[in-house]
Design a protein around this motif. Structure first.
Motif, PDB file in Angstrom:
ATOM      1  N   LEU A  43      68.968  33.665  25.748  1.00  0.00           N
ATOM      2  CA  LEU A  43      67.541  33.149  26.001  1.00  0.00           C
ATOM      3  C   LEU A  43      67.124  32.008  26.158  1.00  0.00           C
ATOM      4  O   LEU A  43      66.045  32.342  26.608  1.00  0.00           O
ATOM      5  CB  LEU A  43      67.847  32.894  24.137  1.00  0.00           C
ATOM      6  N   GLN A  46      65.248  34.272  29.816  1.00  0.00           N
ATOM      7  CA  GLN A  46      64.531  34.887  29.532  1.00  0.00           C
ATOM      8  C   GLN A  46      63.404  33.589  28.640  1.00  0.00           C
ATOM      9  O   GLN A  46      61.681  33.684  29.318  1.00  0.00           O
ATOM     10  CB  GLN A  46      64.696  35.862  28.434  1.00  0.00           C
ATOM     11  N   THR A  47      63.709  32.782  28.039  1.00  0.00           N
ATOM     12  CA  THR A  47      62.519  32.083  27.437  1.00  0.00           C
ATOM     13  C   THR A  47      61.506  31.635  28.507  1.00  0.00           C
ATOM     14  O   THR A  47      60.613  30.728  28.295  1.00  0.00           O
ATOM     15  CB  THR A  47      62.212  31.079  26.651  1.00  0.00           C
ATOM     16  N   ALA A  50      58.946  33.415  30.106  1.00  0.00           N
ATOM     17  CA  ALA A  50      58.003  34.205  30.005  1.00  0.00           C
ATOM     18  C   ALA A  50      57.187  32.253  29.718  1.00  0.00           C
ATOM     19  O   ALA A  50      55.937  33.269  29.815  1.00  0.00           O
ATOM     20  CB  ALA A  50      58.793  34.649  28.270  1.00  0.00           C
ATOM     21  N   GLY A  51      57.394  31.939  29.629  1.00  0.00           N
ATOM     22  CA  GLY A  51      56.582  30.329  28.990  1.00  0.00           C
ATOM     23  C   GLY A  51      56.022  30.137  30.331  1.00  0.00           C
ATOM     24  O   GLY A  51      54.933  29.179  30.257  1.00  0.00           O
ATOM     25  N   SER A 287      59.033  26.359  26.261  1.00  0.00           N
ATOM     26  CA  SER A 287      58.977  27.596  25.479  1.00  0.00           C
ATOM     27  C   SER A 287      60.288  27.822  24.888  1.00  0.00           C
ATOM     28  O   SER A 287      60.280  28.420  23.786  1.00  0.00           O
ATOM     29  CB  SER A 287      58.792  28.423  26.592  1.00  0.00           C
ATOM     30  N   GLY A 288      61.642  27.499  25.444  1.00  0.00           N
ATOM     31  CA  GLY A 288      62.948  27.642  24.739  1.00  0.00           C
ATOM     32  C   GLY A 288      62.489  26.917  23.348  1.00  0.00           C
ATOM     33  O   GLY A 288      63.136  27.818  22.113  1.00  0.00           O
ATOM     34  N   PHE A 291      60.651  28.607  20.689  1.00  0.00           N
ATOM     35  CA  PHE A 291      61.493  29.081  20.155  1.00  0.00           C
ATOM     36  C   PHE A 291      61.560  29.192  19.198  1.00  0.00           C
ATOM     37  O   PHE A 291      62.234  29.371  17.588  1.00  0.00           O
ATOM     38  CB  PHE A 291      61.553  30.277  21.015  1.00  0.00           C
TER      39      PHE A 291
END
Length: 423
Positions: A43, A46-47, A50-51, A287-288, A291
């Motif tokens: 996670l 990935q975040t 993605a951020g 971003s994480g 989330f």
């Protein structure tokens, strides 16, 4: 509270108090949650990736680079010279020149730290040489520098536009009147101070001096026209405008002014990259964090709590402003926007606040936070330029911060200040 909530709140606060850089503090908290509650370990990477996967975020390093190129290429000196010849004979003439030069520089760089450093390096020594108190000169430069988050093209609005999924061009326009109102407030403070403790006034510039300054500064003055005209004329997007600003500053510095050399470029690029990396690292790891906040439904819980305790929209906005300002005084502004953004947007939607108006309110608060003691980012840039410690500058900047808070109140409760120019 759940273990996740404790780690994200108390854990992050503890690491921040210990002085750990915000990007590392945020990242460690996210990793701690992932490892402690059994979330899939992939996670976090990935975040993080993605951020940063937003085209709009490319504007940040390019606007940073444009500001560095303008400074190294002599355009910032030209801007200061143009501002000086028009206002130097007025009470507080040098003060007014700082504000005017910062407004124009901000309209190209989009960066408060870059504006503070560029204008401060020129004006703080010049003001001290003419009898100004160094702490006051530093405070004025810092205050003028933080106009950049409000004057388009603004990096803060780019970040908020990505978070809130709103039109960045419309957000840019929402900051114009608040920014100009802050600049007017700074001018009033400067003139009032000059009238109470008169400083030696400069001789009014002759028409020949004005013509010379305008001729020498024409390329610097055209920079915001090219950037903003292209955005609102539909020629390019705000992100593409950042690239155009870099190309323009590079061409003028190398070919027209010839104050830039190819040998300087690696150092200039490295400096811009270093500042951009700090911002992007915070955006990425936050971003994480965001989330996990969404997974814990903290936004909904906070919105419900606010709805229970604040039944009117104006009291809710007051509470948000107070909380945001207090956080901004002790925490990085980019981290606050990215971490709390989704939560704040949900609360604003529940109370029926216009999203563009809300963005203007948040970014106005961000601008104040960059100047507010004890850890306003631009405050430390100004201190680095002047060589002063925190306390003298913090004391001198308080009248400017108080004025900015008045502007924040107007933006919050009179939406026309933010929306008048927005189509």
């Amino acid at each position: 509270m759940s273990l996740t909530t404790w780690i994200l709140t108390a854990g992050f606060a503890g690491l921040a108090v210990l002085g750990m850089p915000f990007a590392f503090a945020i990242g460690l908290c996210v990793i701690a949650v992932v490892l402690s509650v059994g979330i899939e370990p992939m996670l976090f990477p990935q975040t993080v990736v993605a951020g940063t996967q937003s085209f709009a975020l490319l504007a940040i390093p390019f606007f940073m680079l444009a500001g560095e190129l303008m400074s190294a290429g002599g355009l910032s000196q030209r801007l200061v010279r143009v501002a000086e010849v028009f206002v130097r004979h007025l009470p507080g003439g040098m003060d007014l020149a700082v504000v005017l030069a910062a407004l124009v520089f901000a309209a190209v760089s989009g960066s408060a730290p870059a504006t503070t450093a560029a204008i401060g390096a020129i004006m703080i020594p010049a003001m001290v040489a003419r009898g100004y108190d160094k702490a006051y000169a530093t405070a004025l430069v810092v205050s003028a520098g933080v106009l950049a988050p409000l004057i388009p093209p603004s990096i803060a609005f780019v970040i908020w536009g990505v978070i809130a999924e709103q039109s960045i061009s419309r957000l840019f326009l929402s900051g114009v009147l608040p920014g100009l109102l802050m600049a007017l407030g700074m001018a009033v403070i400067a003139v009032t101070r000059a009238l109470r403790s008169p400083m030696p006034r400069e001789k009014r510039a002759s028409l020949r001096e004005i013509a010379t300054a305008l001729r020498e500064g024409v390329w610097a003055l055209l920079a915001p026209v090219v950037v903003l005209g292209g955005i609102y004329g539909g020629a390019f997007t705000p992100t593409e405008a950042a690239v155009v600003a870099c190309v323009y500053a590079l061409f003028i510095g190398l070919v027209v002014e010839r104050r830039l050399t190819l040998a300087q470029l690696p150092g200039i690029i490295a400096k811009a990259m270093a500042i951009s990396a700090i911002v992007m690292a915070i955006v990425a790891v936050s971003s994480g964090f965001s989330f996990l906040i969404a997974q814990e439904q903290l936004a909904g819980k906070l919105a419900a709590w606010l709805a229970t305790h604040f039944h009117e929209k104006w009291t809710m906005l007051l509470a948000l402003n107070i909380g945001f300002f207090l956080l901004a005084a002790v925490m990085d502004e980019v981290a606050i926007m990215v971490i709390l953004g989704p939560m704040l947007i949900g609360i604003a939607n529940q109370f029926g606040v216009d999203p563009i108006h809300f963005g203007a309110m948040i970014v106005t608060n961000v601008a104040i936070g960059m100047a507010a003691p004890p850890i306003g980012y631009c405050l430390f840039v100004g201190m680095a330029v002047s060589g002063l410690k925190l306390w003298p500058v913090a004391r001198a900047i308080l009248p400017f911060v108080a004025m900015m808070l008045v502007v924040l109140g107007l933006v919050t409760y009179l939406p026309a200040f933010a929306l008048l120019l927005v189509p």
